[in-house]
Design a protein around this motif. Structure first.
Motif, PDB file in Angstrom:
ATOM      1  N   ALA A 125       0.653  -1.171  -0.004  1.00 19.08           N
ATOM      2  CA  ALA A 125       0.086   0.074  -0.045  1.00 19.08           C
ATOM      3  C   ALA A 125       0.815   1.415   0.106  1.00 19.08           C
ATOM      4  CB  ALA A 125      -1.086  -0.042   1.222  1.00 19.08           C
ATOM      5  N   ILE A 126       1.958   1.191   0.753  1.00 18.21           N
ATOM      6  CA  ILE A 126       2.969   2.374   0.516  1.00 18.21           C
ATOM      7  C   ILE A 126       3.424   2.602  -0.710  1.00 18.21           C
ATOM      8  CG2 ILE A 126       5.178   3.334   1.545  1.00 18.21           C
ATOM      9  CD1 ILE A 126       4.370   1.871   4.191  1.00 18.21           C
ATOM     10  N   TYR A 127       3.723   1.401  -1.419  1.00 15.18           N
ATOM     11  CA  TYR A 127       4.211   1.592  -2.703  1.00 15.18           C
ATOM     12  C   TYR A 127       3.140   2.155  -3.648  1.00 15.18           C
ATOM     13  CZ  TYR A 127       8.460  -1.396  -1.745  1.00 15.18           C
ATOM     14  OH  TYR A 127       9.679  -2.108  -1.490  1.00 15.18           O
ATOM     15  N   PHE A 128       2.028   1.714  -3.532  1.00 13.22           N
ATOM     16  CA  PHE A 128       0.831   2.387  -4.316  1.00 13.22           C
ATOM     17  C   PHE A 128       0.840   3.753  -3.817  1.00 13.22           C
ATOM     18  CE2 PHE A 128      -1.029  -2.218  -4.747  1.00 13.22           C
ATOM     19  CZ  PHE A 128      -0.640  -2.161  -6.256  1.00 13.22           C
ATOM     20  N   TYR A 129       0.879   4.163  -2.815  1.00  9.85           N
ATOM     21  CA  TYR A 129       0.613   5.509  -2.456  1.00  9.85           C
ATOM     22  C   TYR A 129       1.686   6.502  -3.033  1.00  9.85           C
ATOM     23  CZ  TYR A 129       0.220   9.595   0.767  1.00  9.85           C
ATOM     24  OH  TYR A 129       0.130  10.958   1.200  1.00  9.85           O
ATOM     25  N   ILE A 130       3.108   5.882  -2.990  1.00  5.14           N
ATOM     26  CA  ILE A 130       4.029   6.932  -3.745  1.00  5.14           C
ATOM     27  C   ILE A 130       4.267   6.827  -5.343  1.00  5.14           C
ATOM     28  CG2 ILE A 130       5.423   6.638  -1.560  1.00  5.14           C
ATOM     29  CD1 ILE A 130       7.167   5.050  -2.842  1.00  5.14           C
ATOM     30  N   GLY A 131       3.029   5.916  -5.890  1.00  3.20           N
ATOM     31  CA  GLY A 131       3.180   5.833  -7.262  1.00  3.20           C
ATOM     32  C   GLY A 131       3.803   4.836  -7.869  1.00  3.20           C
ATOM     33  N   ALA A 132       4.580   3.834  -7.244  1.00  2.00           N
ATOM     34  CA  ALA A 132       5.217   2.815  -7.753  1.00  2.00           C
ATOM     35  C   ALA A 132       4.160   1.649  -7.922  1.00  2.00           C
ATOM     36  CB  ALA A 132       6.095   2.489  -6.969  1.00  2.00           C
ATOM     37  N   GLU A 133       3.215   1.669  -8.809  1.00  5.01           N
ATOM     38  CA  GLU A 133       2.094   0.610  -8.924  1.00  5.01           C
ATOM     39  C   GLU A 133       2.923  -1.016  -9.249  1.00  5.01           C
ATOM     40  OE1 GLU A 133       2.075   3.394 -10.509  1.00  5.01           O
ATOM     41  OE2 GLU A 133       0.374   4.601  -9.411  1.00  5.01           O
ATOM     42  N   PHE A 134       3.858  -0.832 -10.060  1.00  2.00           N
ATOM     43  CA  PHE A 134       4.234  -2.060 -10.490  1.00  2.00           C
ATOM     44  C   PHE A 134       5.036  -2.718  -9.322  1.00  2.00           C
ATOM     45  CE2 PHE A 134       7.746  -4.751 -11.845  1.00  2.00           C
ATOM     46  CZ  PHE A 134       7.436  -5.788 -12.566  1.00  2.00           C
ATOM     47  N   LEU A 135       5.762  -2.076  -8.469  1.00  2.00           N
ATOM     48  CA  LEU A 135       6.444  -2.809  -7.117  1.00  2.00           C
ATOM     49  C   LEU A 135       5.344  -3.028  -6.130  1.00  2.00           C
ATOM     50  CD1 LEU A 135       9.345  -0.224  -6.376  1.00  2.00           C
ATOM     51  CD2 LEU A 135       9.481  -2.673  -7.263  1.00  2.00           C
ATOM     52  N   GLY A 136       4.211  -2.388  -6.107  1.00  2.00           N
ATOM     53  CA  GLY A 136       3.118  -2.824  -5.349  1.00  2.00           C
ATOM     54  C   GLY A 136       2.471  -4.084  -5.631  1.00  2.00           C
ATOM     55  N   ALA A 137       2.268  -4.171  -6.929  1.00  2.00           N
ATOM     56  CA  ALA A 137       1.377  -5.256  -7.391  1.00  2.00           C
ATOM     57  C   ALA A 137       2.637  -6.475  -7.181  1.00  2.00           C
ATOM     58  CB  ALA A 137       1.306  -5.076  -9.045  1.00  2.00           C
ATOM     59  N   VAL A 138       3.653  -6.271  -7.484  1.00  2.00           N
ATOM     60  CA  VAL A 138       4.737  -7.518  -7.227  1.00  2.00           C
ATOM     61  C   VAL A 138       4.945  -7.941  -5.984  1.00  2.00           C
ATOM     62  CG1 VAL A 138       7.264  -8.099  -7.601  1.00  2.00           C
ATOM     63  CG2 VAL A 138       6.065  -7.051  -9.484  1.00  2.00           C
ATOM     64  N   GLN A 139       4.788  -6.889  -5.093  1.00  2.00           N
ATOM     65  CA  GLN A 139       4.665  -7.165  -3.471  1.00  2.00           C
ATOM     66  C   GLN A 139       3.462  -7.910  -3.247  1.00  2.00           C
ATOM     67  OE1 GLN A 139       7.203  -6.188  -1.422  1.00  2.00           O
ATOM     68  NE2 GLN A 139       6.154  -6.680   0.467  1.00  2.00           N
ATOM     69  N   LEU A 140       2.350  -7.593  -3.847  1.00  2.00           N
ATOM     70  CA  LEU A 140       1.153  -8.328  -3.339  1.00  2.00           C
ATOM     71  C   LEU A 140       1.307  -9.688  -3.948  1.00  2.00           C
ATOM     72  CD1 LEU A 140      -1.692  -5.704  -3.765  1.00  2.00           C
ATOM     73  CD2 LEU A 140      -1.030  -6.660  -1.721  1.00  2.00           C
ATOM     74  N   MET A 141       1.405  -9.783  -5.318  1.00  2.00           N
ATOM     75  CA  MET A 141       1.447 -11.127  -5.876  1.00  2.00           C
ATOM     76  C   MET A 141       2.345 -12.208  -5.224  1.00  2.00           C
ATOM     77  SD  MET A 141       0.537 -10.418  -9.536  1.00  2.00           S
ATOM     78  CE  MET A 141       1.853  -9.479 -10.120  1.00  2.00           C
ATOM     79  N   VAL A 142       3.602 -11.714  -5.294  1.00  2.00           N
ATOM     80  CA  VAL A 142       4.909 -12.611  -5.054  1.00  2.00           C
ATOM     81  C   VAL A 142       5.007 -13.059  -3.386  1.00  2.00           C
ATOM     82  CG1 VAL A 142       7.225 -12.856  -4.736  1.00  2.00           C
ATOM     83  CG2 VAL A 142       6.225 -11.907  -7.005  1.00  2.00           C
ATOM     84  N   TYR A 143       5.096 -12.051  -2.762  1.00  2.00           N
ATOM     85  CA  TYR A 143       5.103 -12.122  -1.173  1.00  2.00           C
ATOM     86  C   TYR A 143       4.047 -12.624  -0.488  1.00  2.00           C
ATOM     87  CZ  TYR A 143       9.880 -10.003  -1.676  1.00  2.00           C
ATOM     88  OH  TYR A 143      10.988  -9.755  -2.471  1.00  2.00           O
ATOM     89  N   SER A 144       2.898 -12.038  -0.563  1.00  2.00           N
ATOM     90  CA  SER A 144       1.676 -12.389  -0.156  1.00  2.00           C
ATOM     91  C   SER A 144       1.313 -13.906  -0.434  1.00  2.00           C
ATOM     92  CB  SER A 144       0.321 -11.485  -0.294  1.00  2.00           C
ATOM     93  OG  SER A 144       0.891 -10.187   0.120  1.00  2.00           O
ATOM     94  N   GLY A 145       1.635 -14.101  -1.958  1.00  2.00           N
ATOM     95  CA  GLY A 145       1.285 -15.579  -2.355  1.00  2.00           C
ATOM     96  C   GLY A 145       2.206 -16.552  -1.614  1.00  2.00           C
ATOM     97  N   ALA A 146       3.536 -15.961  -1.510  1.00  2.00           N
ATOM     98  CA  ALA A 146       4.552 -16.727  -0.718  1.00  2.00           C
ATOM     99  C   ALA A 146       4.031 -17.271   0.706  1.00  2.00           C
ATOM    100  CB  ALA A 146       5.682 -16.332  -0.779  1.00  2.00           C
ATOM    101  N   VAL A 147       3.421 -16.212   1.482  1.00  2.00           N
ATOM    102  CA  VAL A 147       3.039 -16.558   2.635  1.00  2.00           C
ATOM    103  C   VAL A 147       1.743 -17.423   2.603  1.00  2.00           C
ATOM    104  CG1 VAL A 147       2.107 -15.309   4.897  1.00  2.00           C
ATOM    105  CG2 VAL A 147       4.253 -14.488   3.565  1.00  2.00           C
TER     106      VAL A 147
END
Length: 72
Positions: free
Chosen positions: A41-63
């Motif tokens: 959400a911080i990534y999305f807030y600062i405008g880095a949408e790609f990093l936010g999407a990767v954070q959600l898909m890769v790391y949350s999926g791994a957990v």
């Protein structure tokens, strides 16, 4: 506008503290998901949408896989 950032930072820190302080493995993994969602959400807030999407898909999926392995 900075209130949103501080709120997201607080959610991330609370999630990280929950990971460290939780005695249950499943609860610790859920707090880790909360922490990763806060970072995304911080990534999305600062405008880095790609990093936010990767954070959600890769790391949350791994957990999610970690939770499944902890239950088994």
């Amino acid at each position: 506008m900075s209130f949103i950032f501080y709120f997201l930072a607080a959610v991330t820190i609370i999630g990280a503290l929950g990971v460290v302080l939780s005695p249950n493995v499943v609860h610790s993994a859920l707090f880790l998901v909360l922490s990763f969602i806060g970072v995304a959400a911080i990534y999305f807030y600062i405008g880095a949408e790609f990093l936010g999407a990767v954070q959600l898909m890769v790391y949350s999926g791994a957990v999610a896989v970690l939770i499944v392995m902890a239950i088994i």
